[in-house]
Design a protein around this motif. Structure first.
Motif, PDB file in Angstrom:
ATOM      1  N   PRO A  82       0.750  -1.322   0.087  1.00 38.63           N
ATOM      2  CA  PRO A  82       0.002  -0.158   0.145  1.00 38.63           C
ATOM      3  C   PRO A  82       0.787   1.420   0.062  1.00 38.63           C
ATOM      4  O   PRO A  82       0.557   2.194  -0.580  1.00 38.63           O
ATOM      5  CB  PRO A  82      -0.911  -0.142   1.204  1.00 38.63           C
ATOM      6  N   PHE A  83       1.965   1.207   0.753  1.00 42.15           N
ATOM      7  CA  PHE A  83       2.741   2.522   1.037  1.00 42.15           C
ATOM      8  C   PHE A  83       3.382   2.896  -0.421  1.00 42.15           C
ATOM      9  O   PHE A  83       3.504   3.817  -0.935  1.00 42.15           O
ATOM     10  CB  PHE A  83       3.801   2.480   2.067  1.00 42.15           C
ATOM     11  N   VAL A  84       4.080   1.818  -1.102  1.00 43.13           N
ATOM     12  CA  VAL A  84       4.899   1.928  -2.238  1.00 43.13           C
ATOM     13  C   VAL A  84       3.759   2.310  -3.316  1.00 43.13           C
ATOM     14  O   VAL A  84       4.125   3.151  -4.177  1.00 43.13           O
ATOM     15  CB  VAL A  84       5.678   0.753  -2.669  1.00 43.13           C
ATOM     16  N   ALA A  85       2.634   1.664  -3.461  1.00 40.28           N
ATOM     17  CA  ALA A  85       1.546   1.929  -4.691  1.00 40.28           C
ATOM     18  C   ALA A  85       0.942   3.199  -4.404  1.00 40.28           C
ATOM     19  O   ALA A  85       1.128   4.001  -5.563  1.00 40.28           O
ATOM     20  CB  ALA A  85       0.460   0.723  -4.263  1.00 40.28           C
ATOM     21  N   ALA A  86       0.940   3.659  -3.195  1.00 37.04           N
ATOM     22  CA  ALA A  86       0.255   5.112  -2.966  1.00 37.04           C
ATOM     23  C   ALA A  86       1.375   6.092  -3.530  1.00 37.04           C
ATOM     24  O   ALA A  86       0.850   7.000  -4.071  1.00 37.04           O
ATOM     25  CB  ALA A  86      -0.239   5.223  -1.634  1.00 37.04           C
ATOM     26  N   GLY A  87       2.488   5.976  -3.074  1.00 36.77           N
ATOM     27  CA  GLY A  87       3.508   7.032  -3.542  1.00 36.77           C
ATOM     28  C   GLY A  87       3.846   7.126  -4.747  1.00 36.77           C
ATOM     29  O   GLY A  87       4.710   7.920  -5.108  1.00 36.77           O
ATOM     30  N   ARG A  88       3.457   5.958  -5.744  1.00 36.85           N
ATOM     31  CA  ARG A  88       3.961   5.872  -6.963  1.00 36.85           C
ATOM     32  C   ARG A  88       5.333   6.143  -7.182  1.00 36.85           C
ATOM     33  O   ARG A  88       5.964   7.106  -7.954  1.00 36.85           O
ATOM     34  CB  ARG A  88       3.060   7.049  -8.022  1.00 36.85           C
ATOM     35  N   PHE A  89       6.130   5.420  -6.484  1.00 41.49           N
ATOM     36  CA  PHE A  89       7.773   5.715  -6.300  1.00 41.49           C
ATOM     37  C   PHE A  89       8.308   5.316  -7.441  1.00 41.49           C
ATOM     38  O   PHE A  89       9.785   5.887  -7.662  1.00 41.49           O
ATOM     39  CB  PHE A  89       8.288   5.101  -5.105  1.00 41.49           C
ATOM     40  N   PHE A  90       7.794   4.531  -8.222  1.00 48.38           N
ATOM     41  CA  PHE A  90       8.450   4.014  -9.609  1.00 48.38           C
ATOM     42  C   PHE A  90       7.997   4.807 -10.959  1.00 48.38           C
ATOM     43  O   PHE A  90       8.394   4.348 -11.862  1.00 48.38           O
ATOM     44  CB  PHE A  90       8.574   2.595  -9.431  1.00 48.38           C
ATOM     45  N   ASP A  91       7.208   5.759 -10.832  1.00 55.11           N
ATOM     46  CA  ASP A  91       6.820   6.502 -11.649  1.00 55.11           C
ATOM     47  C   ASP A  91       7.838   7.641 -12.233  1.00 55.11           C
ATOM     48  O   ASP A  91       8.504   8.349 -11.322  1.00 55.11           O
ATOM     49  CB  ASP A  91       5.541   7.347 -11.494  1.00 55.11           C
TER      50      ASP A  91
END
Length: 314
Positions: free
Chosen positions: A135-144
């Motif tokens: 959830p945290f990584v998905a929410a932050g869109r860190f790999f966009d």
């Protein structure tokens, strides 16, 4: 008669035999696809493992694939080895061993270089995940990552999808700084130096590669340490590009202030996101604060060594 520029596609590798085995056939297919433009193009594998573990795999790979072993640890040493191996060539393309090029990738990079006559052409990297992000990584869109219209001028780029006009790079007298071998940021410093010396750099949005993100990197800890590392390398490279003590002092103070602003702003955004139940703002705020902390450390020459190896046989 116009002489055809010679072309090398370089992939750096460190103990990733499965990734390398999957990538090499894709790269040789890319060479075939541009054979009308560059009939003598080749792939170069630079193996940065102490034991030269990729040598046999490369030897078994059909097609124009060369091998070079770079025993000196560090990404900068491996990239400089690629420059050395391509000393007689005109064009060099970097791609990482955990990436997969899309159809037409290489032709798109070459086409943009021909149109723009740029020193550097960069393309987008789109992430694919080994496991679904939490959830945290998905929410932050860190790999966009950024996407720009083709032909857009840029002033910094990563080397995981990058074309270099080596004739112009040599004219600028540039290499990758060995001091960045453990910290990373060798690509940031290199491309910012190209821009600072007047070299044209452009974007090619059609030249897409996919990177395969392993489960170990799809964690809050990893993405936040990467943000800290990114901020740290930005400050360190900014200081290296500042010429003279007065300029360095001004840069150091500006980076110090910017780091503090990011820490404060990111912390506030994360707190508001947590209070209001907005995961995106919480995650992005924490990321901004981590990047700010890295910038603050780098402003005072504290280096975060993201790629350090505990021993010679990491």
């Amino acid at each position: 008669m116009v002489e055809t520029p010679s072309l090398v596609v370089a992939v750096l590798t460190f103990r990733r035999p499965q990734d390398l085995a999957a990538l090499l056939p894709l790269l040789t297919a890319q060479l075939v696809a541009v054979g009308d433009l560059h009939p003598l193009a080749r792939v170069l594998v630079v193996d940065n493992s102490p034991e030269a573990g990729a040598r046999d795999l490369v030897a078994r790979t059909p097609g124009p694939v060369d091998y070079a072993h770079e025993p000196v640890a560090g990404i900068a040493a491996a990239r400089n080895r690629a420059l050395d191996e391509a000393r007689s060539d005109d064009l060099l393309v970097f791609i990482d061993d955990d990436e997969r090029p899309t159809e037409g990738w290489l032709r798109a990079l070459l086409g943009e270089r021909s149109r723009s006559d740029a020193v550097v052409v960069a393309g987008p990297v789109v992430s694919s995940f080994a496991v679904p992000p939490g959830p945290f990584v998905a929410a932050g869109r860190f790999f966009d990552r950024r996407r720009l219209p083709t032909g857009s001028p840029i002033d910094v780029a990563a080397t995981n999808n990058l074309l270099l006009d080596l004739r112009k790079v040599r004219g600028l007298g540039l290499r990758f700084d060995p001091a960045t071998g453990a910290t990373g940021g060798e690509d940031t410093l290199f491309t910012r130096s190209v821009h600072a010396r007047g070299g044209r750099m452009t974007w090619c949005d059609e030249a897409v590669v996919h990177d395969i993100v392993p489960a170990a990197r799809i964690t809050p800890r990893w993405v936040l340490l990467r943000a800290l590392s990114s901020g740290n390398s930005w400050s360190l490279t900014s200081l290296q590009l500042a010429e003279g003590l007065p300029a360095q002092l001004r840069t150091r103070l500006a980076l110090h202030a910017l780091g503090l602003i990011r820490i404060a702003g990111g912390t506030a955004q994360a707190a508001v996101g947590a209070l209001l139940g907005r995961p995106y703002h919480r995650a992005r705020g924490v990321r901004t604060a981590a990047r700010g902390a890295g910038m603050l450390l780098g402003a005072w020459n504290v280096r975060y060594r993201e790629y350090r190896r505990p021993s010679a046989n990491r």
